[in-house]
Design a protein around this motif. Structure first.
Motif, PDB file in Angstrom:
ATOM      1  N   ALA A   1     -11.229   1.448   0.497  1.00 40.56           N
ATOM      2  CA  ALA A   1     -12.526   1.629   1.136  1.00 40.56           C
ATOM      3  C   ALA A   1     -13.375   0.360   1.043  1.00 40.56           C
ATOM      4  CB  ALA A   1     -13.265   2.807   0.501  1.00 40.56           C
TER       5      ALA A   1
ATOM      6  N   TRP B   1      -7.907   4.600  -3.418  1.00 39.73           N
ATOM      7  CA  TRP B   1      -8.909   4.935  -2.403  1.00 39.73           C
ATOM      8  C   TRP B   1     -10.092   3.978  -2.417  1.00 39.73           C
ATOM      9  CZ3 TRP B   1      -9.887  10.929  -1.803  1.00 39.73           C
ATOM     10  CH2 TRP B   1      -8.776  11.497  -1.173  1.00 39.73           C
TER      11      TRP B   1
ATOM     12  N   TRP C   1       0.803  -1.215   0.000  1.00 40.84           N
ATOM     13  CA  TRP C   1       0.000   0.000   0.000  1.00 40.84           C
ATOM     14  C   TRP C   1       0.841   1.273   0.000  1.00 40.84           C
ATOM     15  CZ3 TRP C   1      -4.965  -0.014  -1.172  1.00 40.84           C
ATOM     16  CH2 TRP C   1      -5.674  -1.212  -1.024  1.00 40.84           C
TER      17      TRP C   1
ATOM     18  N   GLY D   1       0.618   4.140  -2.816  1.00 40.62           N
ATOM     19  CA  GLY D   1       0.355   5.546  -2.562  1.00 40.62           C
ATOM     20  C   GLY D   1       1.435   6.455  -3.119  1.00 40.62           C
TER      21      GLY D   1
ATOM     22  N   ALA E   1      -3.076   5.470   1.406  1.00 39.78           N
ATOM     23  CA  ALA E   1      -4.246   6.274   1.037  1.00 39.78           C
ATOM     24  C   ALA E   1      -3.985   7.758   1.243  1.00 39.78           C
ATOM     25  CB  ALA E   1      -5.455   5.826   1.854  1.00 39.78           C
TER      26      ALA E   1
ATOM     27  N   VAL F   1      -5.395   7.666  -8.087  1.00 34.63           N
ATOM     28  CA  VAL F   1      -5.845   7.974  -6.728  1.00 34.63           C
ATOM     29  C   VAL F   1      -7.166   7.261  -6.445  1.00 34.63           C
ATOM     30  CG1 VAL F   1      -6.515   9.799  -5.135  1.00 34.63           C
ATOM     31  CG2 VAL F   1      -4.672  10.209  -6.783  1.00 34.63           C
TER      32      VAL F   1
ATOM     33  N   PRO G   1      -3.074  11.085  -3.027  1.00 31.32           N
ATOM     34  CA  PRO G   1      -3.522  12.309  -3.716  1.00 31.32           C
ATOM     35  C   PRO G   1      -2.561  13.477  -3.651  1.00 31.32           C
ATOM     36  CG  PRO G   1      -4.570  12.182  -1.579  1.00 31.32           C
ATOM     37  CD  PRO G   1      -3.714  10.944  -1.710  1.00 31.32           C
TER      38      PRO G   1
END
Length: 397
Positions: A215, A211, A186, A190, A242, A207, A246
């Motif tokens: 989720a 995400w 992860w 990211g 996460a 992104v 962005p």
């Protein structure tokens, strides 16, 4: 339908794993196939350009968007061109990672920024091919991985992968980010998503993939009675990934907003180029005009192409494409088809949508090697000829 979130996303990464050298050796056939297809494209381009009195090197490094990237690398941001109709073409429309790499590479080598941009594209395209192989291998086996990399190389607009453009760099970052999500890495996902967000506006698709997959994974765990903290502890780095994802995309949007003195600064810049998003209304009008005028045949071909890419996306989702790839491919496709302006750019805008090629790659992997090789060879020849014709004509805007 298969579960859209693979087991590797809902659990910890497998301990150990292959070393990078072993992974590279497994990917070698895919990289060789990719390089051969792109080399064919370059040779055909060089011959075609010479016959027409043009220089293939100039076509790849010093036309269209590549000029804007190299100018940013040399002089920084701040250049704009005012058109007679009042539109303003500002270099703020171009995200900064490729110019940064051009500047850095040209500072430590004899390459010009333009040549550095082409070098970045060539190296990035190989990195993207490796990521595509790894993805195809993980989902459908080694032969599918080779086919996926080869099909991406043999796309009709595959010549863009060899230009001083940002598509190859973006696809490499996006594909490795997708693979990192699939394998439960992860933080890597990211970080790569953040870099993709510094490369092209469609970095939002990467992104979204990070995400939404995170989720959905947590939601399913909660639905199964697993507390949130326990679910996060079982997936080290998910929260950090996460949060990282962005930063690049949002950071550039915010920087442009501050520079322009408006929260909609980047959208205003794109508006000056005639770009924006209108839900596909302008593109639908363009198709209608083509189908009702002298360009009927071209319009019909364009309509068939749009139908094909939509069918490939739906087919992949129905066959259980993993969630991060389905989200990423869907967002890339949506943004490309709903954007207005420069309709000839749409095939190029869809170039990073590699998950659309997974179903045909899986199908080719089930064929006899002689037949799959013949199909890919024919596609490669068609791509080489079309790429040479395209760049020596209107080319990518």
């Amino acid at each position: 339908m298969n579960d859209l979130v693979p087991a590797s996303v809902t659990g910890r990464p497998a301990p150990g794993g292959s070393a990078a050298g072993a992974a590279l050796r497994r990917a070698a056939p895919a990289l060789a196939a990719y390089a051969a297809i792109r080399l064919l494209g370059l040779v055909v381009l060089a011959v075609w350009s010479a016959a027409g009195g043009k220089d293939w090197h100039t076509l790849l490094t010093a036309r269209w968007d590549s000029l804007w990237y190299s100018r940013i690398a040399e002089q920084g941001y701040g250049h704009a061109v005012a058109l007679p109709n009042g539109d303003i073409h500002s270099d703020l429309a171009f995200f900064p990672l490729l110019p940064w790499l051009e500047r850095g590479l040209s500072a430590f080598s004899p390459l010009s920024p333009a040549d550095a941009g082409m070098a970045v594209a060539w190296l990035s395209s190989l990195a993207a091919a490796w990521a595509l192989y790894a993805t195809g291998e993980r989902l459908h086996g080694p032969r599918a991985g080779v086919a996926l990399a080869a099909l991406w190389a043999a796309l009709p607009v595959g010549i863009v992968q060899s230009m001083a453009y940002s598509e190859s760099l973006f696809t490499a970052l996006a594909a490795w980010a997708g693979y990192a999500v699939l394998s439960g890495r992860w933080v890597w996902a990211g970080a790569l998503a953040a870099l993709a967000g510094l490369t092209r506006p469609v970095g939002a698709a990467v992104v979204a993939a990070v995400w939404i997959t995170a989720a959905v994974t947590l939601w399913r765990e909660r639905a199964g009675g697993v507390p949130l903290r326990a679910a996060l502890r079982a997936r080290p780095g998910m929260a950090a990934g996460a949060l990282l994802a962005p930063l690049g995309w949002c950071g550039y949007f915010l920087w442009v907003a501050v520079r322009q003195g408006s929260p909609t600064g980047y959208l205003d810049v794109q508006g000056g180029w005639g770009n924006g998003f209108d839900g596909g209304l302008a593109f639908a009008g363009f198709l209608r005009d083509q189908l009702s005028g002298p360009g009927f045949a071209a319009g019909l071909g364009l309509l068939a192409g749009v139908g094909l890419v939509i069918w490939l996306y739906v087919h992949g989702v129905r066959r259980g494409q993993p969630l991060p790839l389905a989200v990423y491919g869907g967002v890339v496709l949506l943004l490309a088809l709903t954007a207005k302006g420069y309709f000839g750019s749409k095939p190029r805008l869809m170039l990073p949508a590699y998950p659309l090629l997974l179903p045909p790659a899986a199908a080719l992997a089930r064929w006899r090697p002689v037949w799959s090789g013949l199909v890919i060879g024919l596609l490669a020849v068609g791509s080489a000829v079309y790429g040479a014709f395209w760049l020596n004509g209107s080319g990518p805007p």
